[in-house]
Design a protein around this motif. Structure first.
Motif, mmCIF file in Angstrom:
data_model
loop_
_atom_site.group_PDB
_atom_site.id
_atom_site.type_symbol
_atom_site.label_atom_id
_atom_site.label_comp_id
_atom_site.label_asym_id
_atom_site.label_seq_id
_atom_site.Cartn_x
_atom_site.Cartn_y
_atom_site.Cartn_z
ATOM 1 N N PRO A 72 -19.105 -44.959 63.186
ATOM 2 C CA PRO A 72 -18.195 -45.575 62.201
ATOM 3 C C PRO A 72 -17.877 -44.636 61.040
ATOM 4 N N SER A 73 -16.699 -44.808 60.468
ATOM 5 C CA SER A 73 -16.261 -43.948 59.368
ATOM 6 C C SER A 73 -17.129 -44.131 58.128
ATOM 7 N N SER A 74 -17.863 -45.219 58.055
ATOM 8 C CA SER A 74 -18.751 -45.462 56.918
ATOM 9 C C SER A 74 -19.979 -44.565 56.938
ATOM 10 N N LEU A 75 -20.307 -44.015 58.111
ATOM 11 C CA LEU A 75 -21.534 -43.226 58.256
ATOM 12 C C LEU A 75 -21.411 -41.878 57.558
ATOM 13 N N LYS A 76 -22.390 -41.549 56.717
ATOM 14 C CA LYS A 76 -22.362 -40.297 55.970
ATOM 15 C C LYS A 76 -23.592 -39.430 56.193
ATOM 16 N N TRP A 77 -24.657 -39.992 56.776
ATOM 17 C CA TRP A 77 -25.893 -39.203 56.895
ATOM 18 C C TRP A 77 -26.654 -39.575 58.158
ATOM 19 N N ILE A 78 -27.091 -38.564 58.905
ATOM 20 C CA ILE A 78 -28.008 -38.753 60.031
ATOM 21 C C ILE A 78 -29.288 -37.999 59.698
ATOM 22 N N ALA A 79 -30.367 -38.733 59.532
ATOM 23 C CA ALA A 79 -31.672 -38.133 59.254
ATOM 24 C C ALA A 79 -32.419 -38.025 60.576
ATOM 25 N N HIS A 80 -32.441 -36.824 61.126
ATOM 26 C CA HIS A 80 -33.105 -36.595 62.413
ATOM 27 C C HIS A 80 -34.590 -36.370 62.194
ATOM 28 N N ASN A 81 -35.400 -37.006 63.013
ATOM 29 C CA ASN A 81 -36.848 -36.820 62.970
ATOM 30 C C ASN A 81 -37.216 -35.685 63.921
ATOM 31 N N GLY A 82 -37.430 -34.499 63.369
ATOM 32 C CA GLY A 82 -37.773 -33.336 64.169
ATOM 33 C C GLY A 82 -37.247 -32.078 63.507
ATOM 34 N N ALA A 83 -37.936 -30.972 63.734
ATOM 35 C CA ALA A 83 -37.455 -29.699 63.193
ATOM 36 C C ALA A 83 -36.276 -29.191 64.012
ATOM 37 N N GLY A 84 -36.397 -29.273 65.338
ATOM 38 C CA GLY A 84 -35.288 -28.910 66.205
ATOM 39 C C GLY A 84 -34.288 -30.040 66.286
ATOM 40 N N TYR A 85 -33.004 -29.712 66.247
ATOM 41 C CA TYR A 85 -31.976 -30.753 66.226
ATOM 42 C C TYR A 85 -30.884 -30.468 67.253
ATOM 43 N N ASP A 86 -31.267 -29.839 68.367
ATOM 44 C CA ASP A 86 -30.294 -29.489 69.386
ATOM 45 C C ASP A 86 -29.772 -30.706 70.148
ATOM 46 N N GLN A 87 -30.356 -31.892 69.922
ATOM 47 C CA GLN A 87 -29.836 -33.103 70.554
ATOM 48 C C GLN A 87 -28.705 -33.740 69.738
ATOM 49 N N ILE A 88 -28.303 -33.078 68.666
ATOM 50 C CA ILE A 88 -27.193 -33.567 67.848
ATOM 51 C C ILE A 88 -26.116 -32.482 67.779
ATOM 52 N N ASP A 89 -24.881 -32.846 68.050
ATOM 53 C CA ASP A 89 -23.777 -31.904 67.901
ATOM 54 C C ASP A 89 -23.433 -31.843 66.413
ATOM 55 N N VAL A 90 -24.065 -30.907 65.721
ATOM 56 C CA VAL A 90 -23.913 -30.861 64.268
ATOM 57 C C VAL A 90 -22.508 -30.416 63.855
#
Length: 332
Positions: free
Chosen positions: A77-95
């Motif tokens: 949703p357009s309201s989303l502004k932050w994704i706090a990923h639990n982990g040092a590696g974040y390759d599961q998110i298309d940053v």
């Protein structure tokens, strides 16, 4: 209106912390989607996740809804502004997809340093001393295997660290106590490194002096296969490779060839290119040490990681910006 935060995954150890950090400033809801299609539908206007401004995410959620690839990021949703990923590696998110939509991504550096470094240290000790095959021999009722001629003490050996970030630095401190000689290569010299950490601008020059190479760089497009045939062959014959970063950083086929022809004496792995699948050819080498991605699998580190991710959401809600923004987001 109270901001809505969505927990995507599991909070196992920090449920009380979640209430303390977010309970007074946000409505915290937990995802219950059983599959990706359901999750996407529930993100739509009028769905149960409508209006969320922040997401806490861990890798367990991928079992149900998959990774946060571009396809999924583009329907958030357009309201989303932050994704706090639990982990040092974040390759599961298309940053980069997140960045294009103005969504910040944070990770949990520091919280994983001790656990990941001690895992690397275990792999280092096990491969140098051949403890893995020794334990299996005892459990099979065979007493000691004939490993003494090919085992070594750590004292006086040279440990090369590829990537002297938080985890690499913690491993350096642990290994220095044996003592081992510590050398490293990073994109930039670590100005906080002690004088006994020797920096090599030329990675191949560093590799040529290493008894053990330990890999601690993040997985990005440019680091896939970074440790390939050429770099592996720059290591002296009889060297060892340790990997607690990500499996795809090492060219697995090149590594196996080096084991087969004896260029590498051993390897210690906690990560693999296609987890949870493990290349069956690796199981043919009795002297190597293999772990099933156990780097942060302890309740102390898990709680620290959960709390750090939640703290990033708290800081975002109260100040507009969390502390642990991933590298690709620094200029947002």
């Amino acid at each position: 209106m109270v901001p809505r935060i969505l927990i995507v995954g599991e909070l196992v150890w920090a449920q009380e912390d979640c209430q303390k950090l977010l309970g007074d400033i946000a409505e915290v809801i937990t995802y219950e989607s059983s599959d990706r299609d359901t999750f996407v539908k529930e993100l739509e206007p009028g769905g149960k996740y409508e209006g969320i401004v922040g997401i806490y995410r861990d890798n367990t959620s991928a079992q149900n809804i998959g990774i946060f690839d571009k396809e999924l990021v583009n329907v958030l949703p357009s309201s989303l502004k932050w994704i706090a990923h639990n982990g040092a590696g974040y390759d599961q998110i298309d940053v980069l997809a997140c960045k294009a939509r103005g969504i910040f991504v944070s990770n949990t550096p520091g919280a994983v340093d001790d656990a990941s470094a001690t895992t690397a240290l275990y792999l280092l000790i096990s491969t140098m001393r051949n403890y893995s095959i020794a334990e299996r021999s005892l459990r099979e009722g065979k007493w000691k295997p004939a490993v003494a001629p090919i085992s070594h003490d750590l004292e006086g050996r040279t440990l090369a660290i590829l990537g002297l970030g938080g985890i690499g630095m913690r491993l350096a401190q642990l290994a220095h106590a044996f003592p081992m000689r510590i050398i490293y290569h990073s994109r930039h010299k670590n100005l906080n490194a002690p004088e006994w950490c020797e920096y090599f601008e030329d990675v191949e020059e560093m590799l040529a002096q290493a008894d053990v190479l330990s890999v601690h760089v993040p997985l990005r497009e440019e680091t896939v296969g970074l440790v390939g045939e050429e770099w592996i062959r720059k290591l002296p014959k009889g060297a060892i490779i340790i990997n607690t970063a990500r499996g795809k950083i090492i060219d697995e086929e090149a590594m196996i060839r080096a084991l087969e022809d004896g260029h590498l004496a051993s390897i210690g792995l906690d990560v693999y290119p296609n987890e949870p699948e493990v290349n069956p050819r690796l199981l043919e080498f009795p002297y190597i040490t293999l772990l099933p991605h156990m780097g942060t699998e302890n309740q102390d580190s898990q709680r620290k990681m959960e709390v750090r991710a939640l703290t990033n959401l708290r800081d975002f809600l109260t100040t507009g910006r969390g502390w642990d923004i991933v590298t690709e987001m620094k200029d947002l």
